[in-house]
Every structure is written in structure tokens, then in C-alpha cells.
Design an enzyme around this catalytic site. Sequence first.
Site, PDB file in Angstrom:
ATOM      1  N   ASP A  10       0.858  -1.177   0.000  1.00  0.00           N
ATOM      2  CA  ASP A  10       0.000   0.000   0.000  1.00  0.00           C
ATOM      3  C   ASP A  10       0.897   1.231   0.000  1.00  0.00           C
ATOM      4  O   ASP A  10       2.030   1.182   0.500  1.00  0.00           O
ATOM      5  CB  ASP A  10      -0.905   0.021   1.243  1.00  0.00           C
ATOM      6  CG  ASP A  10      -2.130   0.912   1.053  1.00  0.00           C
ATOM      7  OD1 ASP A  10      -3.189   0.382   0.666  1.00  0.00           O
ATOM      8  OD2 ASP A  10      -2.008   2.123   1.276  1.00  0.00           O
ATOM      9  N   ASN A  66      -4.778  -4.840  -7.183  1.00  0.00           N
ATOM     10  CA  ASN A  66      -6.002  -4.342  -6.553  1.00  0.00           C
ATOM     11  C   ASN A  66      -6.030  -2.827  -6.380  1.00  0.00           C
ATOM     12  O   ASN A  66      -7.102  -2.232  -6.324  1.00  0.00           O
ATOM     13  CB  ASN A  66      -6.169  -5.017  -5.181  1.00  0.00           C
ATOM     14  CG  ASN A  66      -7.291  -4.417  -4.370  1.00  0.00           C
ATOM     15  OD1 ASN A  66      -8.473  -4.663  -4.632  1.00  0.00           O
ATOM     16  ND2 ASN A  66      -6.936  -3.597  -3.390  1.00  0.00           N
ATOM     17  N   SER A  87     -13.783  -3.900 -11.132  1.00  0.00           N
ATOM     18  CA  SER A  87     -15.027  -3.194 -10.797  1.00  0.00           C
ATOM     19  C   SER A  87     -16.072  -3.437 -11.882  1.00  0.00           C
ATOM     20  O   SER A  87     -15.747  -3.647 -13.056  1.00  0.00           O
ATOM     21  CB  SER A  87     -14.807  -1.681 -10.622  1.00  0.00           C
ATOM     22  OG  SER A  87     -15.965  -0.945 -10.906  1.00  0.00           O
ATOM     23  N   TYR A 110     -12.539   6.970 -14.382  1.00  0.00           N
ATOM     24  CA  TYR A 110     -12.683   5.660 -13.742  1.00  0.00           C
ATOM     25  C   TYR A 110     -13.289   4.652 -14.708  1.00  0.00           C
ATOM     26  O   TYR A 110     -12.769   3.546 -14.877  1.00  0.00           O
ATOM     27  CB  TYR A 110     -13.560   5.801 -12.501  1.00  0.00           C
ATOM     28  CG  TYR A 110     -13.664   4.548 -11.663  1.00  0.00           C
ATOM     29  CD1 TYR A 110     -12.586   4.090 -10.927  1.00  0.00           C
ATOM     30  CD2 TYR A 110     -14.860   3.843 -11.584  1.00  0.00           C
ATOM     31  CE1 TYR A 110     -12.683   2.954 -10.140  1.00  0.00           C
ATOM     32  CE2 TYR A 110     -14.977   2.706 -10.800  1.00  0.00           C
ATOM     33  CZ  TYR A 110     -13.878   2.267 -10.074  1.00  0.00           C
ATOM     34  OH  TYR A 110     -13.979   1.135  -9.305  1.00  0.00           O
ATOM     35  N   ASP A 128     -13.305   2.736   2.119  1.00  0.00           N
ATOM     36  CA  ASP A 128     -13.043   4.175   2.196  1.00  0.00           C
ATOM     37  C   ASP A 128     -13.340   4.855   0.863  1.00  0.00           C
ATOM     38  O   ASP A 128     -13.783   6.001   0.828  1.00  0.00           O
ATOM     39  CB  ASP A 128     -11.589   4.428   2.597  1.00  0.00           C
ATOM     40  CG  ASP A 128     -11.316   4.068   4.053  1.00  0.00           C
ATOM     41  OD1 ASP A 128     -12.285   3.905   4.819  1.00  0.00           O
ATOM     42  OD2 ASP A 128     -10.131   3.931   4.420  1.00  0.00           O
TER      43      ASP A 128
END
Length: 259
Positions: free
Chosen positions: A37, A80, A131, A144, A180
Site C-alpha cells: 500500500d 487491486n 469493478s 474511472y 473508504d
Amino acid sequence: MEDLRDAGVVVTGAGGGIGAALARAFAARGARVVVNDLDAAKAEAVAREIGATAVPGDASGIVPAAREALGGRIDVFCANAGIAPAGGPEAEDAVWDAAWDVNVMAHVRAARELLPEWLERGRGRFVATVSAAGMLTMVGSAPYSVSKHAALAFAEWLSVTYRHRGIDVHAVCPQGVRTDMLASASTAGDLVLSPTAIEPEDVARATLEAVDAGRFLVLPHPEVGRYAVARASDTDKWLDGMNHVQRKLETIQRDQQVR
């Protein structure tokens, strides 16, 4: 059930949300996990929790360090990490570039690093968090939607090109997930995604089921598959339906401005 004991697994964007859930799920199956991360503290917290190794940093260049942390071998790579900026053509080039870099090119760079060793030994697994926007679209965010379409196209290309050589590819395509990212989403996220949002653990469970079944598409929201069929079989009707959602979004945004 796929034997993942002692498998070397890398999960990017694993400081929370879907990534952390994936890291936990693989670790529970006995895998040796690298938690990646940008936020080092979050990566280290998840790694401590599950007995994994934290390798913080930009997901685009994580493979060499992750490989070293796993003793020289990566068996599963979970691409991811992702970002979801709002906007359309008016969004600045920097916004588009960031979405393209994180949501697409990070996958390409990882595959570029991994494929030679995977092809040499005839085995490897690439898991792309795409997604539902990659199969359908997402109102309110052109960067996106476009980049996630490209991420799905790249995952499909990998599968088409290398599945006969032992490379397994999975495209994870959930709708809303309580992370989040969803919490910070715009009105579009509240309108489209929040009503049917699921937990990150549900996505991880569906992903491991797809791994066990050798299935490319991972659909934690099964209805996404039905929407994709409707989109392909009657595109204009589907576009009308999505435009209805867009108009509803614009009404909500106008009401918010009035207040």
C-alpha cells in the site's frame, strides 16, 4: 479447492478495503502474503494482523521488492490498487493520467515483470480488481469508467494469450463495496452503489471461489452479469436506462446546490 499453502501472494492497495480482505483470505488459506500500500502504516498494520510482510510503495513498481520478500517467487499477483476520480472530459490531464497509471498501467507493468518467470515454469495467477464499471460504466466518472474498461480488456487479453500456457487470470467486478473509496465517493456513488453495497470480505470470498473454480469473471454482485448481457443484447435500451440514472443524478445535484 486450490492448494494455496505456502504460495507467494502479493496484494496491492491492501492497507484496507478489498485489498486487506484479499490479503486476509489468502493468508487464511496458508499463503505467504505481501501486503502493499502507498500508506506504509496501513500496510504494516494489516501485515502484523495476518503474519504477512509489508512492502509499502507505488503498486506500479512493487514486483521486484515483493519477489525478494517472498524468497524469489511470486505465485499470485493481485492488482487491486485503484483510484476513482470524478469528472469527464473537463478533468485535467493529470487526473486522467493518474487514473490510467494506477488502474491500468500498474497491471501492465506487473505482468511485464511476472510473465517471464511464470511462463518458464508454466504456472502463475493474475487477479485484477476491475469493478463493475469495467463491464458496464459509472456515471459521474469518465476517468474511472474508461480506465476500468481498459483494465478488463487487459485481463481478457492476458487470459486469451496465456491460458494454454498455465497462466490463470481473474477479473474481479463488484459494484458498491463498503470501503473508504465508497465512503468518499461523490453523489453518484451514493446514488448508484451504496444501496447494494457489500462488505470487502464478500468480494474476497467470491474471488477465492473463482480461483477454486478456475473462473475468469468474479461477480460478487451476480446481477452485474445480467446487466452485461442486457448491455450487449440491447445496447440502446441499456444506454437509455443509464441516461435515466444520469438525469436523476443531475436532479439531486441541482437540489443540493439550491440548499
